[in-house]
Design an enzyme around this catalytic site. Structure first.
Site, PDB file in Angstrom:
ATOM      1  N   GLY A 193      -4.872  -1.945   5.279  1.00 23.74           N
ATOM      2  CA  GLY A 193      -3.845  -3.097   4.604  1.00 23.74           C
ATOM      3  C   GLY A 193      -4.684  -4.193   4.953  1.00 23.74           C
ATOM      4  O   GLY A 193      -4.762  -5.177   4.147  1.00 23.74           O
ATOM      5  N   ARG A 194      -5.213  -4.670   6.185  1.00 23.40           N
ATOM      6  CA  ARG A 194      -5.743  -5.795   6.418  1.00 23.40           C
ATOM      7  C   ARG A 194      -7.142  -5.831   6.129  1.00 23.40           C
ATOM      8  O   ARG A 194      -7.649  -6.990   6.201  1.00 23.40           O
ATOM      9  CB  ARG A 194      -5.610  -6.066   8.123  1.00 23.40           C
ATOM     10  CG  ARG A 194      -6.293  -4.790   8.662  1.00 23.40           C
ATOM     11  CD  ARG A 194      -5.698  -4.854  10.172  1.00 23.40           C
ATOM     12  NE  ARG A 194      -6.320  -3.815  11.025  1.00 23.40           N
ATOM     13  CZ  ARG A 194      -5.691  -2.518  11.124  1.00 23.40           C
ATOM     14  NH1 ARG A 194      -4.402  -2.458  10.454  1.00 23.40           N
ATOM     15  NH2 ARG A 194      -6.119  -1.690  11.977  1.00 23.40           N
TER      16      ARG A 194
ATOM     17  N   GLU B 166      10.553  -4.707   4.283  1.00 21.07           N
ATOM     18  CA  GLU B 166      10.654  -6.050   3.951  1.00 21.07           C
ATOM     19  C   GLU B 166      10.208  -6.279   2.552  1.00 21.07           C
ATOM     20  O   GLU B 166      11.034  -6.885   1.866  1.00 21.07           O
ATOM     21  CB  GLU B 166       9.758  -6.887   4.925  1.00 21.07           C
ATOM     22  CG  GLU B 166       9.927  -6.833   6.270  1.00 21.07           C
ATOM     23  CD  GLU B 166       9.302  -6.059   7.113  1.00 21.07           C
ATOM     24  OE1 GLU B 166       9.071  -4.777   6.480  1.00 21.07           O
ATOM     25  OE2 GLU B 166       9.058  -6.184   8.467  1.00 21.07           O
TER      26      GLU B 166
ATOM     27  N   LYS C  89       0.707  -1.088  -0.094  1.00 18.45           N
ATOM     28  CA  LYS C  89       0.013  -0.049   0.113  1.00 18.45           C
ATOM     29  C   LYS C  89       0.829   1.207   0.059  1.00 18.45           C
ATOM     30  O   LYS C  89       0.698   2.021  -0.890  1.00 18.45           O
ATOM     31  CB  LYS C  89      -0.922  -0.061   1.275  1.00 18.45           C
ATOM     32  CG  LYS C  89      -1.884   1.162   1.546  1.00 18.45           C
ATOM     33  CD  LYS C  89      -2.833   0.961   2.534  1.00 18.45           C
ATOM     34  CE  LYS C  89      -3.524   2.324   2.750  1.00 18.45           C
ATOM     35  NZ  LYS C  89      -4.316   2.426   3.939  1.00 18.45           N
TER      36      LYS C  89
END
Ligand code: F6P
Length: 550
Positions: free
Chosen positions: A273-274, A217, A211
Site C-alpha cells: 500500500g505505501r 473508512e 488495495k
C-alpha cells in the site's frame, strides 16, 4: 554472515566495532572535522540523477562510513536488495514478492514472480489509465447527464491516499487547473462533507482507491459518496458506472460494491500500500498532471532504482542515507528524524514519509520472530520550512534531543510564479542554507561574548551546533525529480529494515485497532449491550452515550 542464519545483530563484530568507534569518537565537533579536511564539503557529496546530496554536516568520519558499510555488507543488504528486484518473496510474513520497482520498469524489462513476467501487465494497466485519463481530460468521458467531468474525488486511506495526495500537491504546477481534484480519507464525515459541498454531482468522478477494497473508512466514504451522487442526480444505480471507478487488487469486492470491473484499474499483491502510488493508485494524479508527466515521474523512480541496484556502496545514496540513520538511531540514541522541505509544494511530503518509514520499520521482532534488542524505525516528522523555524526548530537547535534532519530545496521556483514571487525564492533558500549552517556549527560562548552579550545571557545564546543534516538540492521540483526523491526514501527505508532484520513490508500492527473498532462501534448506540470492554473504555463509551443523549 548473510540474511539467513545470522547471529544477533548487536553481537556481530561489525556492530561491536561501530559501538567502539562511537565511544572513541566521543563528541564529534563539526567545526573540527571541516578544519581538518579542506575537501570535506566536496568529498561528502553525491549526485544521483538530478539530486545533489550533501552529507558533509554529519557526525561521521571516513572510518565511520567504512564501518557502516561493513555492517551493511555483513547483514546482507545487497543480497536482499537483489532478491527484491528479482521478485523473490522477501515479505515473508505475507509470503509476497515486493516489486514496486516493477511499476516503473521499462516495457522491455523481464521481472518474474510466481513464474510470470509482471512487466507486460504493468504496462497494460498504464495504457488503460492513459486512455481513461485522456477521455476525462478531453471531456470525452461524460457523466450520467451528459456533462463533462470537472471534479475528481479520490477516496482512499493510507497508501491509497497519502501518495497521490502528496504528489498532487507537489506537482500542482503541472496540473490541469480547470479540474478540481480532492482527496477524502478520514471516516469523519466532515472530510467528505467539505470535499463535496460545492461540487456538482453531474460533473464529479469518484475514484475509490483501495488495495483490499475492504478498508472500512474507504468503503464507508464511498458508500456515502454514492448516496450523495444518486440523490443529487435523482438517478438510480445505472448512474454509478459513469461516476465511479475503482483502483484495487480485489475484483470480487469491487463488483460487490457495484462498480463494473471494466471501470477497475488493477494492481497486484506484490505492491505494498505505501509503495503503491506509481501503480493504478496514481490514477487521480495521472488525471491531474496528464500521462506524459506521470511517465516522467516513473522514469525518475526508475533512475534511482537503477542507481540503488548498481552503484557501488561508497556512492550509493539510499545505502548512505540508510546507514546514517542507523548511526544516529543505534549509536547516538536519536529517536526521531525530521524531514524539512523548503518547498510549499512538498507540504504533504513528511506525512507521506511517515507512512512509508513508520509503517515499514515500526517493528520489534526480527524476520524469524525473535524480539529485537536494538532500536528500529525512528519517528519521522516535519513540515515545510520556513514555517517550522518559527515553531519547533528551537528544540532542534538548543534542546537536549539529537534530531538528524533532511533539508530539501530547489534552485528554481516552479515555472508559473509571478515575477515578484519568484524573487522571494532566494530568501526561502537562504533560510535553508542558514539553518544547515547554524545547526552544524552553532555559536560558541566566545562568539556570543564578542558581540557584547552580558555574561548571564551567554549560556542562553550559545548554540552547541553538531546537529546533523543532509541537504538535498535539485534544480526544480519536476515530476521526474519527485519520483527520484520518493525512490531515494523507499530504498533508504529498505536498507534500514534489511540491517535490522525486520520485515519492512507487512503491517500487522494496524490490525488490532481495526478489529477493536468493529467491536466497540455497536456499543456506541443506545440499544447495544456494553460488554467485553475494559473498565476505562466502558466508562468512556458510557460518557459518550450520555453526551449523545442515548
Ligand atoms: O493502515 C493499514 C493499511 O493496510 C495500509 O498499509 C494501507 O495503505 C491502508 O491500510 C489502506 O489499505 P487499502 O488500500 O487496502 O484500502
Amino acid at each position: 554472515m548473510n540474511a539467513e542464519g545470522r547471529g544477533r545483530l548487536d553481537r556481530t563484530p561489525e556492530w561491536q566495532a561501530l559501538a567502539k568507534h562511537r565511544e572513541e569518537l566521543g563528541e564529534v565537533q563539526l567545526r573540527q572535522l571541516f578544519a581538518d579536511d579542506a575537501d570535506r564539503a566536496e568529498r561528502y557529496t553525491l549526485t544521483v540523477g538530478d539530486l545533489h546530496l550533501d552529507y558533509s554536516k554529519h557526525l561521521v568520519t571516513d572510518e565511520t562510513l567504512r564501518l557502516l558499510r561493513e555492517l551493511a555488507s555483513a547483514t546482507g543488504v545487497a543480497a536482499l536488495r537483489d532478491a527484491m528486484f528479482r521478485g523473490e518473496k522477501i515479505n515473508t510474513t505475507e509470503n509476497r514478492a515486493v516489486l514496486h520497482t516493477a511499476l516503473r520498469a521499462p516495457e522491455s524489462a523481464v521481472i518474474t514472480t510466481d513464474g510470470e513476467n509482471v512487466v507486460p501487465g504493468v504496462h497494460a494497466v498504464l495504457r488503460k489509465m492513459q486512455v481513461f485519463t485522456d477521455r476525462v481530460r478531453s471531456g470525452d468521458w461524460k457523466g450520467h447527464t451528459g456533462k463533462r467531468i470537472r471534479a475528481v474525488v479520490n477516496i482512499g486511506i493510507g497508501g491509497s491516499d497519502l501518495g497521490p495526495a502528496m504528489a498532487y500537491e507537489a506537482l500542482r504546477a503541472y496540473t490541469d487547473r480547470d479540474l478540481t481534484v480532492r482527496f477524502v480519507s478520514n471516516v469523519d464525515g466532515a472530510d467528505l462533507h467539505e470535499a463535496l459541498r460545492d461540487l456538482d454531482p453531474a460533473e464529479t468522478l469518484f475514484i475509490v482507491a483501495s488495495k483490499t477494497f475492504t478498508t472500512i473508512e474507504t468503503i464507508t466514504n464511498a458508500t456515502s459518496a454514492r448516496a450523495w451522487l444518486l440523490a443529487g442526480l435523482g438517478a438510480g444505480e445505472e448512474a454509478v458506472a459513469k461516476h465511479f471507478v475503482a483502483l484495487s487488487t480485489n475484483e470480487a469486492k469491487v463488483r460487490e460494491f457495484g462498480i463494473d470491473p471494466c471501470n477497475m484499474f488493477e494492481f497486484w499483491d506484490w505492491v505494498g500500500g505505501r509503495y503503491s502510488y506509481d501503480s493504478a493508485i496514481g490514477l487521480s494524479l495521472m488525471i491531474a498532471i496528464g500521462p506524459d508527466h506521470f511517465r516522467e515521474m516513473l522514469a525518475g523512480f526508475h533512475l534511482v532504482d537503477e542507481h540503488f541496484r548498481t552503484a557501488p556502496p561508497e556512492r550509493n545514496a539510499p545505502l548512505l542515507l540508510g546507514l546514517l540513520g542507523i548511526w544516529y538511531g543505534n549509536f547516538h540514541g536519536a529517536q526521531s528524524h525530521a524531514v524539512l522541505p523548503y518547498s510549499h509544494y512538498l507540504s504533504k511530503f513528511p506525512a507521506y514519509l511517515q507512512q512509508l518509514d513508520m509503517e515499514s520499520n515500526g517493528k520489534s521482532v526480527t524476520r524469524d520472530g525473535e524480539r529485537v534488542n536494538w532500536q528500529t524505525g525512528p519517528v519521522v516528522w516535519g513540515t515545510p520550512g520556513t514555517n517550522g523555524q518559527h515553531a519547533y526548530y528551537q528544540l532542534i537547535h538548543q534542546g537536549t534531543e539529537l534530531i538528524p534532519a533532511d533539508l530539501i530545496g530547489f534552485a528554481r521556483p516552479v515555472a508559473d510564479l509571478e515575477p515578484g514571487l519568484v524573487a522571494q525564492h532566494d530568501l526561502l533558500m537562504a533560510n535553508l542554507f542558514a539553518q544547515g549552517q547554524a545547526l552544524a556549527f552553532g555559536k560558541t560562548p566566545e562568539e556570543v561574548a564578542s558581540e557584547g552579550v552580558p555574561a548571564e545571557l551567554i549560556p542562553h545564546k550559545t548554540f552547541r551546533g553538531n546537529r546533523p543534516t543532509t541537504t538535498i538540492l535539485a534544480r526544480e521540483l519536476t515530476p521526474s525529480v519527485l519520483g527520484q526523491l520518493i525512490a531515494l526514501y523507499e530504498h533508504k527505508v529498505f536498507v534500514q529494515g534489511a540491517i535490522w532484520n525486520i520485515d519492512s513490508f507487512d503491517q500487522w500492527g494496524v490490525e488490532l485497532g481495526k478489529v477493536l473498532a468493529k467491536r466497540v462501534e455497536p456499543a456506541l448506540s443506545a440499544s447495544a449491550e456494553v460488554s467485553g470492554l475494559d473498565a476505562s473504555t466502558a466508562a468512556l463509551v458510557a460518557r459518550y452515550r450520555e453526551l449523545r443523549g442515548r
